[in-house]
Every structure is written in structure tokens, then in C-alpha cells.
Design a protein around this motif. Structure first.
Motif, PDB file in Angstrom:
ATOM      1  N   ALA A 236      11.664  49.251  71.960  1.00 35.34           N
ATOM      2  CA  ALA A 236      12.792  49.103  72.876  1.00 35.34           C
ATOM      3  C   ALA A 236      13.254  50.441  73.431  1.00 35.34           C
ATOM      4  O   ALA A 236      13.881  50.497  74.483  1.00 35.34           O
ATOM      5  N   THR A 237      12.963  51.514  72.712  1.00 36.83           N
ATOM      6  CA  THR A 237      13.407  52.843  73.145  1.00 36.83           C
ATOM      7  C   THR A 237      12.527  53.908  72.516  1.00 36.83           C
ATOM      8  O   THR A 237      11.987  53.708  71.422  1.00 36.83           O
ATOM      9  N   ASP A 238      12.411  55.044  73.217  1.00 37.36           N
ATOM     10  CA  ASP A 238      11.734  56.221  72.636  1.00 37.36           C
ATOM     11  C   ASP A 238      12.688  57.021  71.762  1.00 37.36           C
ATOM     12  O   ASP A 238      12.270  58.007  71.142  1.00 37.36           O
ATOM     13  N   TRP A 239      13.983  56.660  71.756  1.00 33.26           N
ATOM     14  CA  TRP A 239      14.999  57.426  71.020  1.00 33.26           C
ATOM     15  C   TRP A 239      14.967  58.889  71.462  1.00 33.26           C
ATOM     16  O   TRP A 239      15.108  59.802  70.643  1.00 33.26           O
ATOM     17  N   SER A 240      14.747  59.098  72.756  1.00 35.42           N
ATOM     18  CA  SER A 240      14.589  60.484  73.214  1.00 35.42           C
ATOM     19  C   SER A 240      15.007  60.595  74.677  1.00 35.42           C
ATOM     20  O   SER A 240      14.654  59.724  75.488  1.00 35.42           O
ATOM     21  N   GLU A 241      15.707  61.669  74.988  1.00 39.02           N
ATOM     22  CA  GLU A 241      16.146  61.963  76.346  1.00 39.02           C
ATOM     23  C   GLU A 241      14.960  61.919  77.314  1.00 39.02           C
ATOM     24  O   GLU A 241      13.916  62.520  77.044  1.00 39.02           O
ATOM     25  N   GLY A 242      15.111  61.215  78.419  1.00 37.27           N
ATOM     26  CA  GLY A 242      14.047  61.163  79.420  1.00 37.27           C
ATOM     27  C   GLY A 242      12.934  60.187  79.087  1.00 37.27           C
ATOM     28  O   GLY A 242      11.948  60.104  79.824  1.00 37.27           O
ATOM     29  N   GLY A 243      13.086  59.457  77.986  1.00 37.32           N
ATOM     30  CA  GLY A 243      12.030  58.545  77.558  1.00 37.32           C
ATOM     31  C   GLY A 243      12.291  57.106  77.963  1.00 37.32           C
ATOM     32  O   GLY A 243      13.159  56.807  78.788  1.00 37.32           O
ATOM     33  N   TRP A 244      11.522  56.237  77.405  1.00 33.31           N
ATOM     34  CA  TRP A 244      11.601  54.784  77.619  1.00 33.31           C
ATOM     35  C   TRP A 244      12.931  54.268  77.089  1.00 33.31           C
ATOM     36  O   TRP A 244      13.401  54.725  76.043  1.00 33.31           O
ATOM     37  N   THR A 245      13.555  53.330  77.831  1.00 40.67           N
ATOM     38  CA  THR A 245      14.925  52.931  77.490  1.00 40.67           C
ATOM     39  C   THR A 245      15.055  51.429  77.202  1.00 40.67           C
ATOM     40  O   THR A 245      14.214  50.632  77.634  1.00 40.67           O
ATOM     41  N   PRO A 246      16.153  51.045  76.528  1.00 39.99           N
ATOM     42  CA  PRO A 246      16.410  49.619  76.283  1.00 39.99           C
ATOM     43  C   PRO A 246      16.525  48.825  77.592  1.00 39.99           C
ATOM     44  O   PRO A 246      16.067  47.667  77.657  1.00 39.99           O
ATOM     45  N   VAL A 279      17.837  54.960  61.037  1.00 36.07           N
ATOM     46  CA  VAL A 279      17.251  53.887  60.228  1.00 36.07           C
ATOM     47  C   VAL A 279      18.281  53.330  59.247  1.00 36.07           C
ATOM     48  O   VAL A 279      19.033  54.076  58.627  1.00 36.07           O
ATOM     49  N   GLY A 280      18.310  52.009  59.127  1.00 39.84           N
ATOM     50  CA  GLY A 280      19.203  51.324  58.196  1.00 39.84           C
ATOM     51  C   GLY A 280      18.980  49.845  58.337  1.00 39.84           C
ATOM     52  O   GLY A 280      18.197  49.412  59.195  1.00 39.84           O
ATOM     53  N   PRO A 281      19.654  49.034  57.531  1.00 41.96           N
ATOM     54  CA  PRO A 281      19.436  47.590  57.588  1.00 41.96           C
ATOM     55  C   PRO A 281      19.607  47.039  59.010  1.00 41.96           C
ATOM     56  O   PRO A 281      20.631  47.293  59.658  1.00 41.96           O
ATOM     57  N   GLY A 282      18.599  46.341  59.498  1.00 40.88           N
ATOM     58  CA  GLY A 282      18.675  45.710  60.811  1.00 40.88           C
ATOM     59  C   GLY A 282      18.860  46.680  61.969  1.00 40.88           C
ATOM     60  O   GLY A 282      19.409  46.319  63.009  1.00 40.88           O
ATOM     61  N   TYR A 283      18.346  47.904  61.859  1.00 45.40           N
ATOM     62  CA  TYR A 283      18.677  48.946  62.844  1.00 45.40           C
ATOM     63  C   TYR A 283      18.117  48.700  64.237  1.00 45.40           C
ATOM     64  O   TYR A 283      18.545  49.331  65.188  1.00 45.40           O
ATOM     65  N   GLN A 284      17.168  47.763  64.361  1.00 43.67           N
ATOM     66  CA  GLN A 284      16.620  47.475  65.698  1.00 43.67           C
ATOM     67  C   GLN A 284      17.081  46.127  66.230  1.00 43.67           C
ATOM     68  O   GLN A 284      16.686  45.701  67.320  1.00 43.67           O
ATOM     69  N   LEU A 285      17.896  45.421  65.436  1.00 45.08           N
ATOM     70  CA  LEU A 285      18.269  44.041  65.765  1.00 45.08           C
ATOM     71  C   LEU A 285      18.961  43.927  67.117  1.00 45.08           C
ATOM     72  O   LEU A 285      18.672  43.005  67.895  1.00 45.08           O
ATOM     73  N   ALA A 286      19.878  44.849  67.409  1.00 43.75           N
ATOM     74  CA  ALA A 286      20.648  44.727  68.655  1.00 43.75           C
ATOM     75  C   ALA A 286      19.732  44.767  69.881  1.00 43.75           C
ATOM     76  O   ALA A 286      20.018  44.125  70.902  1.00 43.75           O
ATOM     77  N   PHE A 287      18.635  45.506  69.801  1.00 44.31           N
ATOM     78  CA  PHE A 287      17.689  45.545  70.929  1.00 44.31           C
ATOM     79  C   PHE A 287      17.070  44.165  71.149  1.00 44.31           C
ATOM     80  O   PHE A 287      16.872  43.730  72.282  1.00 44.31           O
ATOM     81  N   ALA A 288      16.729  43.498  70.047  1.00 48.64           N
ATOM     82  CA  ALA A 288      16.115  42.169  70.159  1.00 48.64           C
ATOM     83  C   ALA A 288      17.111  41.181  70.760  1.00 48.64           C
ATOM     84  O   ALA A 288      16.776  40.388  71.652  1.00 48.64           O
ATOM     85  N   THR A 289      18.352  41.240  70.288  1.00 46.06           N
ATOM     86  CA  THR A 289      19.383  40.329  70.789  1.00 46.06           C
ATOM     87  C   THR A 289      19.596  40.555  72.289  1.00 46.06           C
ATOM     88  O   THR A 289      19.774  39.605  73.057  1.00 46.06           O
ATOM     89  N   ALA A 290      19.556  41.811  72.702  1.00 47.80           N
ATOM     90  CA  ALA A 290      19.749  42.127  74.128  1.00 47.80           C
ATOM     91  C   ALA A 290      18.598  41.578  74.967  1.00 47.80           C
ATOM     92  O   ALA A 290      18.818  41.032  76.058  1.00 47.80           O
ATOM     93  N   VAL A 291      17.373  41.690  74.483  1.00 52.71           N
ATOM     94  CA  VAL A 291      16.217  41.152  75.223  1.00 52.71           C
ATOM     95  C   VAL A 291      16.353  39.630  75.340  1.00 52.71           C
ATOM     96  O   VAL A 291      16.112  39.049  76.401  1.00 52.71           O
TER      97      VAL A 291
END
Ligand SMILES: Cc1cc2nc3c(=O)[nH]c(=O)nc-3n(C[C@H](O)[C@H](O)[C@H](O)COP(=O)(O)O)c2cc1C
Length: 359
Positions: A236-246, A279-291
Motif C-alpha cells: 500500500a505504501t513505500d513508507w518513504s518520501e517520493g515513493g508509492w502511496t496509499p 510495525v505492531g498488531p494490525g499495522y497494515q489493516l487501515a490500508f486494507a480497509t481503505a482499499v
């Protein structure tokens, strides 16, 4: 008691018995370096199916030899490999689970040492089975070789290889196919401006950067027909400035839906070496919900979903349609049975042979 986590889900007529699936996890266990599955894969994947998962998705499998992450990866570029997968799909089916496989091309992150045991720096040299990697642009992932830029014939070859591997996967008995568009491998490398510096129709605008992903999707759909569910895995993201975004992930997911993808598996990262990931419990979940919200497509959430009630809540609240349980399934391949017990759900496919363990 009925539980959302254990409701079946149907994709294109394929019913999957529950919402706890096993995500692809590389085993780097093809010691012969010929891409053919071994007894390890059979035992590993069979035990995960026995443990009650809805679908078991086989690790990233190279569509061409140079598309493997390591020389010890699985492959599906020939019929010997296809025939080697048959006993795996048979075993997964015998345990009541759905068999999936992730088809991938590792791009500029190919020809690396397997992720366990002795791991020297850099790429694997030819004398150990390595090769020169390819990518969208001659931009290296830190610590790895500068990839050879794919020309238009090379790009066409990648598209055709995905389609041919998809056909072989279906012939081998797989019920659903996943395409690897995540984790800094070839398709993601085309998506991200950090790795794609092209000035032709495959670089620049979002439409151009997503062109290869959509061409691969179309070619696979054409090859396997309308009955086979297709999953796309995206970071969902590169977690980096100028990279792939949500936001780009949501737009491309909508296009993928229009191109016949049935479910988006939403992961993150992998294209930037020094990204800081919370990183933590469910740390990518919000991206999935948004998609899911943006596209209306079913989504799978992944990333430290390790607890039965956490998993149940994600599905029951509609934050995702499926949860993928990775490392926790390696620690305990019977996690789905354990989750059913914790949630007081009477799992009809709990192995009778293990009944005494749960009294
Ligand atoms: C040993 C191992 C191998 C992995 N191999 C793959 C892979 O082949 N393809 C892929 O998309 N993700 C791969 N991943 C990422 C997992 O599918 C999953 O997204 C990640 O482990 C986060 O989920 P978890 O916290 O439940 O483990 C791998 C992870 C592990 C631990």
C-alpha cells in the motif's frame, strides 16, 4: 456459535471454507535449484491445510528462472514443475482447504541469497546459481546489483511468462491465483517512482507505471478464463518520501477490479531498504480497509494478526474480508483450530484424530 471469521466466502464460484488464510511464505527449499517442489513443501503446506485454514497460498513462485528471489525458490516455467505441484494441490484439497499460489517476478531483488543459513553480502554469483537481475530502470536496490533495464521485448516476455505460469498453475490443480504486485519485486518496481525512472509508456504518470501490472492481469485473465479467482497483492505504501502511496494503491486497486481482479491482498513496504515501518498488531489493516472502502472489492488484511479475537473483530466489523496469518501459522500450523476453540466455534472440519487434544 456462528463467527464471522468462520463464514465461508465465495470468489467466482469457488467457496473457501473460512476467512483465515495462509499468505505466501518463501521456504527457499528447492536445493536442486530447479524450481520443483520438494517433500518440505508438501509437508509444510499440507500441515497448514490440516490446521484448518480456508486457503493455503503457496509462496512466491517464479514465472521465469530470473524471476526467482533466490536460486532455491519454486518455479512454474516448465511442465516438470507443474507436475510436481499436483501432489501439493491434492494434499491441500484432501484436508478441505482451497489451494492458491502466488506467481511472481523478483525483478531487481532477484538472485539474492536465501533468507536463512549462510547469507553473504550482495547477489548470488553464477557459480552458486545466481544471475543478472532485470528491472524497470538501472537503479539498484541498496546492496544489490544494478538491474538490466527491460526493453519492450523483455516486458512482453514477462507478460507472456505470467500467463503461461498461470495456465500451468490451473493445470496443476490450483483453485485460485495470486499475482505478486508487492514488496519491491518487479511489478511493484514499475509502480513506484523510486524504482521506475522510465520515460516510455511504462514510466511517468500513474497510468504508465501501472501499465505492466494491468497488462499482466489481463493476460492472466485471458489465459485462465472467467472461472478462476484472481488475487493481487500490493504494497500500500513505500513508507518513504517520493515513493508509492496509499492513494495510488486505492486508484490502482479500482482499476484492477475493472480488469477482473477479485480480491486485493494489502501488504506494504519492500521497495526501500531504510524505510521506517511502524510495525505492531494490525499495522497494515487501515490500508486494507481503505482499499475496500474505495473499490468495494473484497480485501485481505495482513501483518501481525496473531490473536483469535483480533482476527474475528477485523472480519466481523467489515474492516477486511479475510485475514492472512503468516508467522503465527509457522509457530502454530493449527492456529485456525485454536482460534475456533477460543471463539467457541464448533469447527466441523477439526480433525477427529486430534479430538482428545481439545477436550
Ligand atoms: C518466512 C516468510 C516468507 C515470506 N514470503 C513471502 C512471499 O513469498 N510472498 C509474499 O508476498 N510475502 C511473503 N512474506 C510476507 C508474508 O506473506 C506476510 O505478509 C508477513 O509475514 C506479515 O504477516 P504476519 O505478521 O502474519 O507474518 C513472507 C514472510 C515470511 C515470514
Amino acid at each position: 456459535m456462528s463467527r464471522a471469521l468462520f463464514d465461508p466466502i465465495t470468489l467466482r464460484g469457488v467457496e473457501i471454507r473460512n476467512r483465515i488464510w495462509i499468505p505466501p511464505m518463501c521456504q527457499y527449499s528447492v536445493d536442486a535449484q530447479d524450481g520443483v517442489p520438494t517433500d518440505w513443501h508438501l509437508m509444510h503446506l499440507g500441515s497448514l491445510a490440516r490446521g484448518g485454514a480456508g486457503a493455503v497460498i503457496v509462496e512466491a513462485t517464479g514465472v521465469v528462472p530470473e524471476g526467482r528471489i533466490s536460486p532455491q525458490d519454486l518455479g512454474l516455467w516448465n511442465d516438470t514443475q507443474r507436475d510436481g505441484f499436483r501432489r501439493i494441490t491434492d494434499l491441500i484439497h484432501s484436508q478441505g482447504a482451497t489451494a492458491g499460489i502466488q506467481l511472481g517476478h523478483a525483478g531487481r531483488k532477484a538472485s539474492t541469497w536465501r533468507a536463512w543459513g549462510v547469507r553473504p553480502e550482495g547477489n548470488v554469483p553464477p557459480e552458486h546459481g545466481g544471475w543478472q537481475p532485470v528491472g524497470p530502470s538501472p537503479v539498484a536496490f541498496p546492496g544489490l546489483a544494478i538491474p538490466t533495464e527491460l526493453d519492450s521485448a523483455g516486458i512482453r516476455g514477462v507478460v507472456e511468462a505470467f500467463a503461461a505460469a498461470a495456465r500451468r498453475a490451473v493445470e496443476a490443480g490450483f483453485d485460485l491465483l495470486e499475482l505478486h504486485g508487492a514488496h519491491g519485486y518487479l511489478l511493484h518496481e514499475f509502480l513506484s517512482p523510486l524504482s521506475n525512472h522510465r520515460t516510455d509508456e511504462y514510466g511517468g504518470t500513474l497510468e504508465n507505471r501501472a501499465r505492466l501490472l494491468l497488462e499482466v492481469t489481463d493476460a492472466v485473465r485471458d489465459e485462465v478464463g472467467e472461472d478462476v479467482p484472481l488475487i493481487m497483492r500490493l504494497s500500500a505504501t513505500d513508507w518513504s518520501e517520493g515513493g508509492w502511496t496509499p492513494e495510488e494503491t486505492e486508484q490502482v486497486s479500482a482499476w484492477l477490479g475493472e480488469h477482473g481482479v477479485d480480491l486485493i491482498s494489502v501488504s506494504s513496504g519492500g521497495n526501500v531498504a531504510d524505510a521506517v515501518i511502524p510495525v505492531g498488531p494490525g499495522y497494515q489493516l487501515a490500508f486494507a480497509t481503505a482499499v475496500k472502502g474505495r473499490t468495494g472489492l473484497p480485501v485481505a488484511a495482513v501483518g501481525m494478526i496473531d490473536e483469535p479475537f483480533q482476527a474475528e473483530q477485523i472480519v466481523a466489523l467489515g474492516q477486511a474480508d479475510v485475514v492472512l496469518v503468516g508467522r503465527e501459522s509457522l509457530r502454530d500450523p493449527n492456529f485456525p483450530i485454536r482460534a475456533a476453540e477460543a471463539l467457541r466455534y464448533r469447527m466441523p472440519y477439526k480433525p477427529a484424530q486430534y479430538e482428545r487434544a481439545y477436550r
